[in-house]
Design an enzyme around this catalytic site. Structure first.
Site, PDB file in Angstrom:
ATOM      1  N   SER A   1     -30.160 -79.692 -42.354  1.00  0.00           N
ATOM      2  CA  SER A   1     -29.807 -80.590 -43.460  1.00  0.00           C
ATOM      3  C   SER A   1     -29.691 -82.053 -43.090  1.00  0.00           C
ATOM      4  O   SER A   1     -29.387 -82.885 -43.956  1.00  0.00           O
ATOM      5  CB  SER A   1     -28.501 -80.127 -44.111  1.00  0.00           C
ATOM      6  OG  SER A   1     -28.701 -78.940 -44.838  1.00  0.00           O
TER       7      SER A   1
ATOM      8  N   LYS B   1     -23.609 -87.003 -41.269  1.00  0.00           N
ATOM      9  CA  LYS B   1     -24.221 -85.875 -41.996  1.00  0.00           C
ATOM     10  C   LYS B   1     -24.363 -84.714 -41.032  1.00  0.00           C
ATOM     11  O   LYS B   1     -24.754 -84.896 -39.872  1.00  0.00           O
ATOM     12  CB  LYS B   1     -25.595 -86.273 -42.541  1.00  0.00           C
ATOM     13  CG  LYS B   1     -26.319 -85.138 -43.270  1.00  0.00           C
ATOM     14  CD  LYS B   1     -25.686 -84.900 -44.634  1.00  0.00           C
ATOM     15  CE  LYS B   1     -26.266 -83.627 -45.283  1.00  0.00           C
ATOM     16  NZ  LYS B   1     -25.690 -82.397 -44.679  1.00  0.00           N
ATOM     17  N   THR B   2     -24.065 -83.514 -41.507  1.00  0.00           N
ATOM     18  CA  THR B   2     -24.190 -82.306 -40.696  1.00  0.00           C
ATOM     19  C   THR B   2     -25.442 -81.527 -41.076  1.00  0.00           C
ATOM     20  O   THR B   2     -26.084 -81.787 -42.093  1.00  0.00           O
ATOM     21  CB  THR B   2     -22.968 -81.389 -40.887  1.00  0.00           C
ATOM     22  OG1 THR B   2     -22.888 -81.029 -42.278  1.00  0.00           O
ATOM     23  CG2 THR B   2     -21.688 -82.079 -40.466  1.00  0.00           C
ATOM     24  N   GLY B   3     -25.767 -80.552 -40.230  1.00  0.00           N
ATOM     25  CA  GLY B   3     -26.849 -79.623 -40.519  1.00  0.00           C
ATOM     26  C   GLY B   3     -26.552 -78.307 -39.824  1.00  0.00           C
ATOM     27  O   GLY B   3     -25.977 -78.293 -38.731  1.00  0.00           O
TER      28      GLY B   3
END
Length: 306
Positions: free
Chosen positions: A86, A251-253
Protein backbone atom coordinates in the site's frame (compact mmCIF):
# COMPACT_ATOMS: atom_id res chain seq x y z
CA UNK A 1 -4.73 23.98 4.54
CA UNK A 2 -1.10 24.39 5.57
CA UNK A 3 1.34 22.50 7.71
CA UNK A 4 4.66 24.14 8.54
CA UNK A 5 6.85 22.22 11.01
CA UNK A 6 9.47 24.36 12.79
CA UNK A 7 12.40 25.27 10.52
CA UNK A 8 10.97 23.19 7.71
CA UNK A 9 11.41 25.98 5.18
CA UNK A 10 15.11 26.21 6.04
CA UNK A 11 15.85 22.52 5.63
CA UNK A 12 13.28 21.16 3.21
CA UNK A 13 14.84 22.19 -0.08
CA UNK A 14 18.00 20.26 0.75
CA UNK A 15 16.16 16.92 1.01
CA UNK A 16 16.07 15.76 -2.57
CA UNK A 17 19.58 17.05 -3.25
CA UNK A 18 21.16 15.31 -0.27
CA UNK A 19 19.46 12.01 -0.98
CA UNK A 20 20.20 12.23 -4.68
CA UNK A 21 23.92 12.57 -3.99
CA UNK A 22 24.04 9.13 -2.37
CA UNK A 23 25.95 6.95 -4.80
CA UNK A 24 24.76 3.44 -5.74
CA UNK A 25 28.01 1.99 -4.42
CA UNK A 26 27.29 3.39 -0.98
CA UNK A 27 23.72 2.17 -0.85
CA UNK A 28 24.50 -1.28 0.50
CA UNK A 29 26.21 -0.03 3.66
CA UNK A 30 25.22 2.12 6.58
CA UNK A 31 28.01 4.60 5.97
CA UNK A 32 27.04 8.16 5.17
CA UNK A 33 28.46 9.90 2.12
CA UNK A 34 29.04 12.97 4.27
CA UNK A 35 32.60 13.38 5.54
CA UNK A 36 31.41 14.63 8.93
CA UNK A 37 29.58 11.39 9.68
CA UNK A 38 30.68 9.20 12.54
CA UNK A 39 33.28 6.47 12.49
CA UNK A 40 33.21 3.00 10.98
CA UNK A 41 32.67 1.50 14.43
CA UNK A 42 29.41 3.45 14.64
CA UNK A 43 28.37 2.08 11.24
CA UNK A 44 29.36 -1.48 12.15
CA UNK A 45 27.36 -1.27 15.36
CA UNK A 46 24.22 -0.16 13.54
CA UNK A 47 24.63 -2.87 10.92
CA UNK A 48 25.09 -5.52 13.62
CA UNK A 49 21.96 -4.37 15.45
CA UNK A 50 19.87 -4.42 12.27
CA UNK A 51 21.12 -7.91 11.45
CA UNK A 52 20.27 -8.99 14.97
CA UNK A 53 16.72 -7.73 14.45
CA UNK A 54 16.50 -9.72 11.21
CA UNK A 55 17.65 -12.86 12.99
CA UNK A 56 15.33 -12.41 15.95
CA UNK A 57 12.25 -11.83 13.80
CA UNK A 58 13.20 -14.23 10.98
CA UNK A 59 12.83 -11.42 8.46
CA UNK A 60 14.68 -9.60 5.71
CA UNK A 61 14.87 -5.93 6.61
CA UNK A 62 15.56 -3.00 4.31
CA UNK A 63 16.38 0.46 5.66
CA UNK A 64 17.12 3.96 4.46
CA UNK A 65 17.16 6.73 7.05
CA UNK A 66 18.56 10.21 6.47
CA UNK A 67 18.75 13.17 8.85
CA UNK A 68 18.68 16.39 6.84
CA UNK A 69 20.41 18.60 9.39
CA UNK A 70 23.30 16.32 10.38
CA UNK A 71 23.40 14.50 7.01
CA UNK A 72 23.80 11.20 8.80
CA UNK A 73 22.51 8.26 6.81
CA UNK A 74 21.75 4.66 7.74
CA UNK A 75 21.43 2.11 4.94
CA UNK A 76 20.83 -1.63 5.17
CA UNK A 77 19.80 -3.65 2.10
CA UNK A 78 18.81 -0.25 0.75
CA UNK A 79 18.84 -1.29 -2.92
CA UNK A 80 17.24 -4.71 -2.54
CA UNK A 81 13.71 -5.17 -3.87
CA UNK A 82 10.78 -5.53 -1.47
CA UNK A 83 7.02 -5.78 -2.07
CA UNK A 84 5.57 -2.26 -2.19
CA UNK A 85 2.01 -3.06 -1.08
CA UNK A 86 0.00 0.00 0.00
CA UNK A 87 2.93 2.40 -0.17
CA UNK A 88 1.72 3.07 -3.73
CA UNK A 89 -1.32 4.95 -2.41
CA UNK A 90 0.77 8.00 -1.54
CA UNK A 91 2.09 8.05 -5.11
CA UNK A 92 -1.42 7.63 -6.51
CA UNK A 93 -2.71 10.59 -4.51
CA UNK A 94 0.32 12.68 -5.48
CA UNK A 95 -0.16 11.82 -9.16
CA UNK A 96 -3.78 12.91 -8.96
CA UNK A 97 -2.72 16.21 -7.39
CA UNK A 98 0.03 16.89 -9.92
CA UNK A 99 -1.39 15.52 -13.15
CA UNK A 100 -5.19 15.57 -12.94
CA UNK A 101 -6.26 18.36 -10.61
CA UNK A 102 -6.60 21.99 -11.63
CA UNK A 103 -7.44 24.47 -8.87
CA UNK A 104 -9.33 21.82 -6.91
CA UNK A 105 -11.85 21.05 -9.66
CA UNK A 106 -10.83 17.43 -10.14
CA UNK A 107 -10.51 16.86 -6.39
CA UNK A 108 -14.13 17.98 -6.02
CA UNK A 109 -15.39 15.54 -8.66
CA UNK A 110 -17.69 12.89 -7.16
CA UNK A 111 -16.90 9.31 -8.14
CA UNK A 112 -19.72 6.77 -8.11
CA UNK A 113 -18.97 3.08 -7.82
CA UNK A 114 -20.62 -0.24 -7.01
CA UNK A 115 -19.83 -3.13 -4.69
CA UNK A 116 -18.25 -4.90 -7.67
CA UNK A 117 -15.62 -2.13 -7.86
CA UNK A 118 -14.40 -2.73 -4.32
CA UNK A 119 -11.94 -5.38 -3.13
CA UNK A 120 -13.54 -7.76 -0.64
CA UNK A 121 -11.13 -6.77 2.13
CA UNK A 122 -9.74 -3.46 3.35
CA UNK A 123 -12.45 -1.30 1.73
CA UNK A 124 -14.45 -0.29 4.78
CA UNK A 125 -14.37 3.46 4.17
CA UNK A 126 -15.39 3.32 0.53
CA UNK A 127 -18.05 0.71 1.33
CA UNK A 128 -19.64 3.14 3.80
CA UNK A 129 -20.32 5.54 0.91
CA UNK A 130 -21.69 3.20 -1.77
CA UNK A 131 -24.95 5.13 -1.99
CA UNK A 132 -23.55 8.61 -2.62
CA UNK A 133 -20.01 7.94 -3.81
CA UNK A 134 -16.96 9.94 -2.73
CA UNK A 135 -15.06 12.90 -4.12
CA UNK A 136 -11.56 12.38 -5.49
CA UNK A 137 -10.22 14.33 -2.51
CA UNK A 138 -12.06 12.04 -0.10
CA UNK A 139 -10.77 8.95 -1.92
CA UNK A 140 -7.22 10.27 -1.76
CA UNK A 141 -7.55 11.01 1.92
CA UNK A 142 -8.89 7.60 2.97
CA UNK A 143 -6.44 5.82 0.66
CA UNK A 144 -3.64 7.32 2.76
CA UNK A 145 -5.13 7.76 6.22
CA UNK A 146 -6.94 4.38 6.35
CA UNK A 147 -5.13 2.57 3.52
CA UNK A 148 -8.54 1.85 1.99
CA UNK A 149 -8.12 -0.64 -0.86
CA UNK A 150 -11.25 0.41 -2.68
CA UNK A 151 -10.07 4.02 -2.71
CA UNK A 152 -6.67 2.90 -3.97
CA UNK A 153 -8.21 1.06 -6.91
CA UNK A 154 -10.58 3.91 -7.74
CA UNK A 155 -7.65 6.33 -7.84
CA UNK A 156 -5.76 3.91 -10.09
CA UNK A 157 -8.79 3.80 -12.39
CA UNK A 158 -8.78 7.58 -12.69
CA UNK A 159 -5.04 7.56 -13.44
CA UNK A 160 -5.30 4.86 -16.11
CA UNK A 161 -4.26 1.76 -14.17
CA UNK A 162 -1.35 0.50 -12.05
CA UNK A 163 1.35 1.31 -14.60
CA UNK A 164 0.52 4.99 -14.12
CA UNK A 165 2.29 4.69 -10.76
CA UNK A 166 5.39 3.39 -12.50
CA UNK A 167 5.33 6.29 -14.94
CA UNK A 168 4.83 8.76 -12.10
CA UNK A 169 7.80 7.30 -10.22
CA UNK A 170 9.97 7.57 -13.33
CA UNK A 171 8.98 11.21 -13.73
CA UNK A 172 10.43 11.81 -10.25
CA UNK A 173 13.71 10.11 -11.14
CA UNK A 174 12.76 6.86 -9.37
CA UNK A 175 13.90 4.07 -11.71
CA UNK A 176 13.07 1.25 -9.30
CA UNK A 177 9.53 1.60 -7.95
CA UNK A 178 6.91 -0.12 -10.10
CA UNK A 179 3.26 -1.12 -9.81
CA UNK A 180 1.77 -3.79 -12.06
CA UNK A 181 -1.41 -5.05 -10.41
CA UNK A 182 -4.49 -3.83 -8.58
CA UNK A 183 -5.55 -4.26 -4.97
CA UNK A 184 -5.49 -6.79 -3.49
CA UNK A 185 -3.47 -8.95 -5.90
CA UNK A 186 -0.47 -6.63 -5.56
CA UNK A 187 -0.04 -7.77 -1.95
CA UNK A 188 0.86 -11.39 -2.79
CA UNK A 189 4.48 -10.38 -2.08
CA UNK A 190 6.30 -13.48 -3.34
CA UNK A 191 10.03 -13.16 -2.59
CA UNK A 192 11.00 -13.83 -6.22
CA UNK A 193 8.57 -11.30 -7.72
CA UNK A 194 9.97 -8.19 -9.39
CA UNK A 195 6.56 -6.67 -10.12
CA UNK A 196 4.89 -4.43 -7.55
CA UNK A 197 8.20 -3.76 -5.85
CA UNK A 198 10.42 -0.95 -4.68
CA UNK A 199 13.60 -0.54 -2.66
CA UNK A 200 14.09 1.31 0.63
CA UNK A 201 16.31 3.91 -1.02
CA UNK A 202 14.06 4.45 -4.05
CA UNK A 203 10.79 4.84 -2.16
CA UNK A 204 12.44 6.92 0.58
CA UNK A 205 13.82 9.35 -1.97
CA UNK A 206 10.47 9.52 -3.76
CA UNK A 207 8.55 10.29 -0.57
CA UNK A 208 11.18 12.92 0.25
CA UNK A 209 10.72 14.63 -3.10
CA UNK A 210 6.95 14.67 -2.64
CA UNK A 211 6.90 16.01 0.94
CA UNK A 212 10.12 18.04 1.18
CA UNK A 213 11.09 18.76 -2.40
CA UNK A 214 9.51 20.56 -5.34
CA UNK A 215 7.89 17.61 -7.12
CA UNK A 216 4.53 19.15 -6.21
CA UNK A 217 3.51 22.77 -5.98
CA UNK A 218 3.14 24.20 -2.49
CA UNK A 219 -0.63 23.77 -2.26
CA UNK A 220 -0.52 20.14 -3.37
CA UNK A 221 2.50 19.37 -1.20
CA UNK A 222 0.78 20.73 1.88
CA UNK A 223 -2.39 18.75 1.16
CA UNK A 224 -0.47 15.51 0.64
CA UNK A 225 1.52 16.17 3.84
CA UNK A 226 -1.73 16.81 5.72
CA UNK A 227 -3.05 13.41 4.68
CA UNK A 228 0.20 11.68 5.67
CA UNK A 229 0.23 13.47 9.03
CA UNK A 230 -3.22 12.06 9.74
CA UNK A 231 -2.36 8.47 8.89
CA UNK A 232 -4.06 6.07 11.32
CA UNK A 233 -2.31 2.81 10.41
CA UNK A 234 1.18 3.20 11.91
CA UNK A 235 0.34 3.26 15.61
CA UNK A 236 2.21 -0.01 16.20
CA UNK A 237 4.98 0.71 13.69
CA UNK A 238 6.79 4.07 13.35
CA UNK A 239 4.64 5.85 15.91
CA UNK A 240 5.37 3.14 18.48
CA UNK A 241 9.13 3.40 17.95
CA UNK A 242 9.82 7.08 17.40
CA UNK A 243 10.01 9.61 20.24
CA UNK A 244 6.47 10.80 21.04
CA UNK A 245 7.56 14.43 20.61
CA UNK A 246 8.48 13.88 16.95
CA UNK A 247 5.99 14.80 14.22
CA UNK A 248 5.33 12.01 11.71
CA UNK A 249 3.90 11.98 8.19
CA UNK A 250 3.93 8.42 6.89
CA UNK A 251 2.25 5.55 5.04
CA UNK A 252 2.28 1.83 5.80
CA UNK A 253 1.96 -1.24 3.60
CA UNK A 254 1.28 -4.90 4.40
CA UNK A 255 1.08 -8.17 2.49
CA UNK A 256 1.70 -11.90 2.47
CA UNK A 257 5.06 -13.37 3.51
CA UNK A 258 4.90 -11.27 6.65
CA UNK A 259 5.43 -8.08 4.65
CA UNK A 260 5.35 -4.95 6.80
CA UNK A 261 6.43 -1.54 5.49
CA UNK A 262 6.46 2.02 6.77
CA UNK A 263 7.83 5.05 4.90
CA UNK A 264 7.62 8.75 5.62
CA UNK A 265 9.12 11.93 6.99
CA UNK A 266 9.56 12.63 10.70
CA UNK A 267 10.42 15.98 12.22
CA UNK A 268 12.56 15.97 15.36
CA UNK A 269 12.06 18.20 18.39
CA UNK A 270 14.11 20.90 16.64
CA UNK A 271 12.08 20.63 13.43
CA UNK A 272 14.78 18.86 11.44
CA UNK A 273 13.29 16.43 8.90
CA UNK A 274 14.34 12.78 8.90
CA UNK A 275 13.52 10.55 5.93
CA UNK A 276 12.58 7.05 7.13
CA UNK A 277 12.07 4.03 4.89
CA UNK A 278 11.74 0.60 6.50
CA UNK A 279 10.60 -2.43 4.48
CA UNK A 280 10.46 -6.05 5.66
CA UNK A 281 9.43 -9.48 4.48
CA UNK A 282 9.65 -13.10 5.64
CA UNK A 283 10.38 -16.36 3.80
CA UNK A 284 7.05 -18.14 4.44
CA UNK A 285 3.84 -17.19 2.65
CA UNK A 286 1.70 -17.52 5.76
CA UNK A 287 4.17 -15.82 8.10
CA UNK A 288 2.47 -13.46 10.51
CA UNK A 289 3.92 -9.97 10.14
CA UNK A 290 5.20 -8.43 13.34
CA UNK A 291 4.74 -4.68 13.70
CA UNK A 292 7.23 -4.73 16.56
CA UNK A 293 10.05 -5.27 14.05
CA UNK A 294 9.24 -1.95 12.39
CA UNK A 295 8.79 -0.20 15.74
CA UNK A 296 12.13 -1.47 17.05
CA UNK A 297 13.86 -0.48 13.83
CA UNK A 298 12.37 3.01 14.06
CA UNK A 299 13.54 3.32 17.66
CA UNK A 300 17.06 2.27 16.66
CA UNK A 301 17.12 4.78 13.80
CA UNK A 302 15.90 7.60 16.03
CA UNK A 303 18.55 6.79 18.62
CA UNK A 304 21.25 6.59 15.95
CA UNK A 305 20.40 9.69 13.94
CA UNK A 306 19.33 12.01 16.73
Amino acid sequence: MRFEPPRRTVLATAAATLLATATPAAANSTRSTDSTDSTDSYDSSVTARLRALEKRYGARLGVLAHHLATRRTVRHRADELFPMCSLFKTLASAAVLRDLDRSGEFLARRIHYTEADLPATGSDRTREHLAEGMTVAELSEVAITYSDNGAGNLLLRELGGPTAITRFARSLGDRVTRLDRWETDLNSAEPWRKTDTTSPRAIGRTYSRLVLGDALNRRDRELLTHWLLNNTTSGKRFRAGLPPTWTLADKTGSGSYGTANDVGIAWTDTGAPVVLSVLSTMPDQDAVRDDALIAETAALLAETLN
